[in-house]
Design a protein around this motif. Sequence first.
Motif, mmCIF file in Angstrom:
data_model
loop_
_atom_site.group_PDB
_atom_site.id
_atom_site.type_symbol
_atom_site.label_atom_id
_atom_site.label_comp_id
_atom_site.label_asym_id
_atom_site.label_seq_id
_atom_site.Cartn_x
_atom_site.Cartn_y
_atom_site.Cartn_z
ATOM 1 N N THR A 16 27.768 16.149 17.119
ATOM 2 C CA THR A 16 26.435 16.627 16.756
ATOM 3 C C THR A 16 26.125 17.922 17.495
ATOM 4 O O THR A 16 25.585 18.870 16.903
ATOM 5 N N ALA A 17 26.458 17.998 18.779
ATOM 6 C CA ALA A 17 26.227 19.223 19.562
ATOM 7 C C ALA A 17 27.036 20.383 18.985
ATOM 8 O O ALA A 17 26.525 21.508 18.855
ATOM 9 N N LEU A 18 28.268 20.131 18.613
ATOM 10 C CA LEU A 18 29.102 21.169 18.014
ATOM 11 C C LEU A 18 28.499 21.636 16.693
ATOM 12 O O LEU A 18 28.445 22.829 16.396
ATOM 13 N N ARG A 19 28.014 20.706 15.901
ATOM 14 C CA ARG A 19 27.392 21.054 14.615
ATOM 15 C C ARG A 19 26.153 21.931 14.835
ATOM 16 O O ARG A 19 25.924 22.886 14.104
ATOM 17 N N VAL A 20 25.365 21.625 15.856
ATOM 18 C CA VAL A 20 24.182 22.442 16.160
ATOM 19 C C VAL A 20 24.613 23.859 16.553
ATOM 20 O O VAL A 20 24.027 24.841 16.098
ATOM 21 N N LEU A 21 25.636 23.962 17.366
ATOM 22 C CA LEU A 21 26.151 25.287 17.734
ATOM 23 C C LEU A 21 26.578 26.058 16.495
ATOM 24 O O LEU A 21 26.312 27.251 16.357
ATOM 25 N N TRP A 22 27.255 25.382 15.590
ATOM 26 C CA TRP A 22 27.706 26.047 14.376
ATOM 27 C C TRP A 22 26.504 26.485 13.535
ATOM 28 O O TRP A 22 26.485 27.599 13.007
ATOM 29 N N LEU A 23 25.500 25.645 13.410
ATOM 30 C CA LEU A 23 24.324 25.977 12.604
ATOM 31 C C LEU A 23 23.564 27.183 13.164
ATOM 32 O O LEU A 23 22.966 27.952 12.414
ATOM 33 N N PHE A 24 23.577 27.349 14.473
ATOM 34 C CA PHE A 24 22.858 28.464 15.094
ATOM 35 C C PHE A 24 23.759 29.656 15.376
ATOM 36 O O PHE A 24 23.345 30.617 16.021
ATOM 37 N N SER A 25 24.983 29.644 14.867
ATOM 38 C CA SER A 25 25.934 30.703 15.208
ATOM 39 C C SER A 25 25.456 32.084 14.778
ATOM 40 O O SER A 25 25.750 33.070 15.452
ATOM 41 N N GLU A 26 24.691 32.192 13.688
ATOM 42 C CA GLU A 26 24.190 33.493 13.253
ATOM 43 C C GLU A 26 23.243 34.103 14.281
ATOM 44 O O GLU A 26 23.081 35.322 14.333
ATOM 45 N N ARG A 27 22.604 33.294 15.067
ATOM 46 C CA ARG A 27 21.637 33.778 16.049
ATOM 47 C C ARG A 27 22.280 34.012 17.421
ATOM 48 O O ARG A 27 21.604 34.453 18.348
ATOM 49 N N MET A 28 23.536 33.701 17.533
ATOM 50 C CA MET A 28 24.233 33.841 18.813
ATOM 51 C C MET A 28 24.970 35.174 18.878
ATOM 52 O O MET A 28 25.291 35.759 17.844
ATOM 53 N N PRO A 29 25.243 35.653 20.090
ATOM 54 C CA PRO A 29 26.050 36.876 20.221
ATOM 55 C C PRO A 29 27.412 36.669 19.547
ATOM 56 O O PRO A 29 27.929 35.547 19.494
ATOM 57 N N ALA A 30 27.984 37.734 19.044
ATOM 58 C CA ALA A 30 29.239 37.649 18.280
ATOM 59 C C ALA A 30 30.329 36.906 19.046
ATOM 60 O O ALA A 30 31.068 36.100 18.458
ATOM 61 N N GLN A 31 30.461 37.148 20.327
ATOM 62 C CA GLN A 31 31.527 36.518 21.107
ATOM 63 C C GLN A 31 31.327 35.004 21.282
ATOM 64 O O GLN A 31 32.241 34.299 21.656
ATOM 65 N N CYS A 32 30.118 34.503 20.999
ATOM 66 C CA CYS A 32 29.827 33.072 21.151
ATOM 67 C C CYS A 32 29.864 32.319 19.817
ATOM 68 O O CYS A 32 29.719 31.103 19.800
ATOM 69 N N ARG A 33 30.048 33.012 18.727
ATOM 70 C CA ARG A 33 30.000 32.372 17.413
ATOM 71 C C ARG A 33 31.261 31.571 17.136
ATOM 72 O O ARG A 33 32.349 31.936 17.555
ATOM 73 N N LEU A 34 31.079 30.482 16.430
ATOM 74 C CA LEU A 34 32.210 29.688 15.971
ATOM 75 C C LEU A 34 32.661 30.298 14.653
ATOM 76 O O LEU A 34 31.871 30.449 13.729
ATOM 77 N N ASP A 35 33.938 30.659 14.566
ATOM 78 C CA ASP A 35 34.389 31.431 13.417
ATOM 79 C C ASP A 35 35.175 30.600 12.394
ATOM 80 O O ASP A 35 36.191 31.024 11.890
ATOM 81 N N TRP A 36 34.712 29.401 12.122
ATOM 82 C CA TRP A 36 35.319 28.602 11.075
ATOM 83 C C TRP A 36 34.241 28.004 10.192
ATOM 84 O O TRP A 36 33.066 28.056 10.523
#
Length: 135
Positions: A16-36
Amino acid sequence: MLGLDRNGRRKSDLITALRVLWLFSERMPAQCRLDWDFPWAGRTAKEVVGAPAGTERENKTPRIADDTMEALLAWVLVMIEEAGPDIRDAWHEYHQLEAGRHHSQTRCTGTREERLRVYLSYCRKMGVPQGVNAS
């Protein structure tokens, strides 16, 4: 995560935590985004790990549709702006009456019922609707 030595509930929390990170990836700095692509689309975290579905603590209420939510929020703002001041003033006046400090009670002593009767009499004499601040 699926291979970790954790119980199903903990694995589910991690997914669930990973999914939240993925959902907010557009709002995160490029180096922190999940790219899949979105992981486990259409499946709950508990389904992914094979944990028992649902507990007493989970909210299974369906989401309110966006159009409905927007209308509700707009109505709430109207209520706050239009009725809010009257409600606030009535609440303040109620506390003054309860404490015996309302300006209409300066000559009144006694029980709450006696004070209320004096106040209502005052409102009638002054032509003030009950519950509206007379000052």
